[in-house]
Structures are given as C-alpha cells and as structure tokens.
Design a protein around this motif. Sequence first.
Motif, PDB file in Angstrom:
ATOM      1  N   ILE A  95       0.272 -10.647   7.515  1.00 59.11           N
ATOM      2  CA  ILE A  95      -1.109 -10.535   7.989  1.00 59.11           C
ATOM      3  C   ILE A  95      -2.017 -11.088   6.882  1.00 59.11           C
ATOM      4  N   PRO A  96      -3.276 -11.414   7.195  1.00 56.90           N
ATOM      5  CA  PRO A  96      -4.136 -12.041   6.183  1.00 56.90           C
ATOM      6  C   PRO A  96      -4.218 -11.279   4.862  1.00 56.90           C
ATOM      7  N   LYS A  97      -4.313  -9.944   4.914  1.00 48.24           N
ATOM      8  CA  LYS A  97      -4.412  -9.156   3.676  1.00 48.24           C
ATOM      9  C   LYS A  97      -3.161  -9.322   2.830  1.00 48.24           C
ATOM     10  N   PHE A  98      -2.016  -9.358   3.471  1.00 50.81           N
ATOM     11  CA  PHE A  98      -0.746  -9.528   2.748  1.00 50.81           C
ATOM     12  C   PHE A  98      -0.662 -10.928   2.149  1.00 50.81           C
ATOM     13  N   ILE A  99      -1.022 -11.930   2.913  1.00 49.92           N
ATOM     14  CA  ILE A  99      -0.988 -13.310   2.411  1.00 49.92           C
ATOM     15  C   ILE A  99      -1.867 -13.445   1.174  1.00 49.92           C
ATOM     16  N   HIS A 157       3.215   4.074   0.740  1.00 47.72           N
ATOM     17  CA  HIS A 157       4.097   4.161  -0.434  1.00 47.72           C
ATOM     18  C   HIS A 157       3.601   3.169  -1.492  1.00 47.72           C
ATOM     19  N   ILE A 158       4.031   1.948  -1.457  1.00 44.11           N
ATOM     20  CA  ILE A 158       3.508   0.956  -2.396  1.00 44.11           C
ATOM     21  C   ILE A 158       2.050   0.631  -2.054  1.00 44.11           C
ATOM     22  N   ARG A 159       1.214   0.691  -3.059  1.00 44.16           N
ATOM     23  CA  ARG A 159      -0.188   0.309  -2.890  1.00 44.16           C
ATOM     24  C   ARG A 159      -0.361  -1.157  -3.293  1.00 44.16           C
ATOM     25  N   TYR A 160      -1.381  -1.773  -2.744  1.00 41.03           N
ATOM     26  CA  TYR A 160      -1.615  -3.173  -3.098  1.00 41.03           C
ATOM     27  C   TYR A 160      -1.871  -3.321  -4.597  1.00 41.03           C
ATOM     28  N   GLN A 161      -2.512  -2.333  -5.200  1.00 38.37           N
ATOM     29  CA  GLN A 161      -2.748  -2.404  -6.641  1.00 38.37           C
ATOM     30  C   GLN A 161      -1.441  -2.323  -7.420  1.00 38.37           C
ATOM     31  N   ASP A 162      -0.449  -1.609  -6.865  1.00 37.66           N
ATOM     32  CA  ASP A 162       0.868  -1.563  -7.510  1.00 37.66           C
ATOM     33  C   ASP A 162       1.431  -2.971  -7.675  1.00 37.66           C
ATOM     34  N   ALA A 163       1.274  -3.789  -6.641  1.00 39.28           N
ATOM     35  CA  ALA A 163       1.784  -5.160  -6.704  1.00 39.28           C
ATOM     36  C   ALA A 163       1.118  -5.925  -7.836  1.00 39.28           C
ATOM     37  N   ARG A 164      -0.179  -5.727  -7.973  1.00 40.44           N
ATOM     38  CA  ARG A 164      -0.914  -6.412  -9.048  1.00 40.44           C
ATOM     39  C   ARG A 164      -0.447  -5.918 -10.418  1.00 40.44           C
ATOM     40  N   ASP A 165      -0.258  -4.612 -10.540  1.00 38.56           N
ATOM     41  CA  ASP A 165       0.148  -4.042 -11.824  1.00 38.56           C
ATOM     42  C   ASP A 165       1.586  -4.421 -12.182  1.00 38.56           C
ATOM     43  N   LEU A 166       2.465  -4.436 -11.201  1.00 36.87           N
ATOM     44  CA  LEU A 166       3.864  -4.760 -11.456  1.00 36.87           C
ATOM     45  C   LEU A 166       4.049  -6.210 -11.887  1.00 36.87           C
ATOM     46  N   LYS A 167       3.150  -7.069 -11.455  1.00 38.89           N
ATOM     47  CA  LYS A 167       3.220  -8.476 -11.856  1.00 38.89           C
ATOM     48  C   LYS A 167       3.285  -8.608 -13.374  1.00 38.89           C
ATOM     49  N   HIS A 168       2.612  -7.719 -14.098  1.00 38.79           N
ATOM     50  CA  HIS A 168       2.555  -7.797 -15.558  1.00 38.79           C
ATOM     51  C   HIS A 168       3.685  -7.028 -16.236  1.00 38.79           C
ATOM     52  N   VAL A 169       4.549  -6.412 -15.436  1.00 40.05           N
ATOM     53  CA  VAL A 169       5.619  -5.565 -15.961  1.00 40.05           C
ATOM     54  C   VAL A 169       7.004  -6.154 -15.684  1.00 40.05           C
ATOM     55  N   VAL A 170       7.208  -6.664 -14.479  1.00 37.06           N
ATOM     56  CA  VAL A 170       8.525  -7.151 -14.071  1.00 37.06           C
ATOM     57  C   VAL A 170       8.874  -8.429 -14.833  1.00 37.06           C
ATOM     58  N   THR A 171      10.017  -8.418 -15.484  1.00 34.90           N
ATOM     59  CA  THR A 171      10.458  -9.579 -16.258  1.00 34.90           C
ATOM     60  C   THR A 171      11.651 -10.291 -15.616  1.00 34.90           C
ATOM     61  N   THR A 172      12.234  -9.676 -14.587  1.00 29.37           N
ATOM     62  CA  THR A 172      13.301 -10.332 -13.826  1.00 29.37           C
ATOM     63  C   THR A 172      12.649 -10.984 -12.613  1.00 29.37           C
ATOM     64  N   GLU A 173      13.274 -10.950 -11.449  1.00 32.30           N
ATOM     65  CA  GLU A 173      12.664 -11.520 -10.254  1.00 32.30           C
ATOM     66  C   GLU A 173      11.833 -10.465  -9.531  1.00 32.30           C
ATOM     67  N   PHE A 174      10.671 -10.865  -9.085  1.00 29.81           N
ATOM     68  CA  PHE A 174       9.747  -9.980  -8.373  1.00 29.81           C
ATOM     69  C   PHE A 174       9.678 -10.453  -6.937  1.00 29.81           C
ATOM     70  N   ASN A 175      10.064  -9.557  -6.008  1.00 32.72           N
ATOM     71  CA  ASN A 175      10.109  -9.887  -4.585  1.00 32.72           C
ATOM     72  C   ASN A 175       9.137  -8.987  -3.830  1.00 32.72           C
ATOM     73  N   ILE A 176       8.213  -9.576  -3.101  1.00 32.20           N
ATOM     74  CA  ILE A 176       7.285  -8.813  -2.271  1.00 32.20           C
ATOM     75  C   ILE A 176       7.613  -9.081  -0.810  1.00 32.20           C
ATOM     76  N   GLU A 177       7.891  -8.001  -0.072  1.00 32.43           N
ATOM     77  CA  GLU A 177       8.203  -8.091   1.353  1.00 32.43           C
ATOM     78  C   GLU A 177       7.001  -7.642   2.173  1.00 32.43           C
ATOM     79  N   GLY A 178       6.916  -8.154   3.400  1.00 33.81           N
ATOM     80  CA  GLY A 178       5.900  -7.646   4.305  1.00 33.81           C
ATOM     81  C   GLY A 178       5.582  -8.572   5.446  1.00 33.81           C
ATOM     82  N   ASN A 179       4.819  -8.028   6.382  1.00 33.78           N
ATOM     83  CA  ASN A 179       4.342  -8.806   7.521  1.00 33.78           C
ATOM     84  C   ASN A 179       3.171  -9.672   7.056  1.00 33.78           C
TER      85      ASN A 179
END
Length: 237
Positions: free
Chosen positions: A74-78, A50-72
């Motif tokens: 693992i090294p890639k997530f960290i 569903h959410i791609r890692y690139q989505d997280a990067r792109d949303l960083k420049h869009v979200v103006t309220t609080e941005f919360n990233i959930e996940g396990n």
Amino acid sequence: MTKLSVNINKLATLRNSRGGNVPDLLKSAKDIEAFGANGITIHPRPDERHIRYQDARDLKHVVTTEFNIEGNPIPKFIDLVLEVKPTQVTLVPDAEDAITSNAGWDTKRHKDFLKDVIATFKSNGIRTSIFVDPDNQMVEGAAATGTDRIELYTESYAKAFSEGNQKGIDPFVEAAKTATSVGLGINAGHDLNLDNITFFKANIPDLLEVSIGHALICESIYLGLENVVNMYLHRLK
C-alpha cells in the motif's frame, strides 16, 4: 548454506503488550545477529500492532546483516521501504485486518501492479521478492513481474509434515524447479520450524533464504534464543 532471516515481529508484540521497551527490539536484533543469524525480517502492518513503522527506521541503523521488510505494498508501506532502503523487500498480499499472511499473490491477475511496484523498488537498489503459493503458473507469472526472487508460502507443507505426510513437499519441489528455470531466486517461509526445516531444506534445490519468526520465538521460550538460532543454522547447512 541457506540463509536464516529471523522475523522479530513476535518480540515487538511482547514489547507492545506492556507499553514499554521490554524486550528492547534493537538490542534483540543485534543479539540475534551476534548469535549467527544471517538477517532480520520485519512485517509492519497498517495498525502497527507489532512492528511499528518507526521500528523499521530505527532498525536500519542497527542491522548489519541483511534487512528484509515484508508487507502489502500500500502507499504507506511503499513510502517506508523507499525511505529505509532495506536489503530486500518481500511483497505479501495480506489484507489490513489479517492475523497473519494466508495466501500468495495471483501473479497473473496482479502482474501490472506488481511490475510497477517492483520496478520502483529495484530502481532504488532494493532486492525484491514476492510471496507465492507453490503453483507453477504463479511462479512463471512472478518471473514476468521482474522480481528477483519468490518466497514460497510453506503453510501447506508444514501442515502436511505435521500429519506425517511427506508428499506435501512435492508441489514445492516442482515450484522451486520452475523458479530456477525462469531465473528466480528462492526464499521460503511460514510455519517452518525445527521439526520440519531439515526435510524442506534437503528437498528444495537452490534454497537461498528462509524467514522464520513465530516458531523460532516459541521454541526459544523453552530452549533459549541463542541456542535455537544455532539449531536452525545447523539444520540449514
């Protein structure tokens, strides 16, 4: 007022099902904020179904309220979280092939691991939260990891409430009291919906934030996204 963070994973699932960019995830996030939501949550998984890692990067420049990233964590997530630097990271112990999150952390068993990961995030200015069951021992264990907050895993409450059993709230009330007593902020999420959110909010002291995705998007099919966001905000006042 308890803050509403809208999980947009299901919008990404819908987009991915056709291979294009409809719905536009970035526009959706901006619209949800414009409708009054206090934050945007995403939960990228290793298979990016569903959410791609690139989505997280792109949303960083869009979200103006609080941005919360959930996940396990693992090294890639960290690495992703350290790159994006969201407002908050929520650590969830879900297996790579899990359909959805289904348990909180054993904060006693994983204390050292969580302590190291949390210290890394906090040293980079990222607020931390960890997913826990409504168990006082696990809440106390969470405090020992150095986390800022816990997120109460509310599936059991939602199931009990749907069956007419309001006693399902009791372990969450006790867990919330314990969290406050040891200095932890309280978030909550999983299977919360328009029917059960008011009772939950009314009974959980010091509830800072709820993260709601699946139910909110499903309810929006019938009632409209803007309307549903504001219905939640009204119930959380």
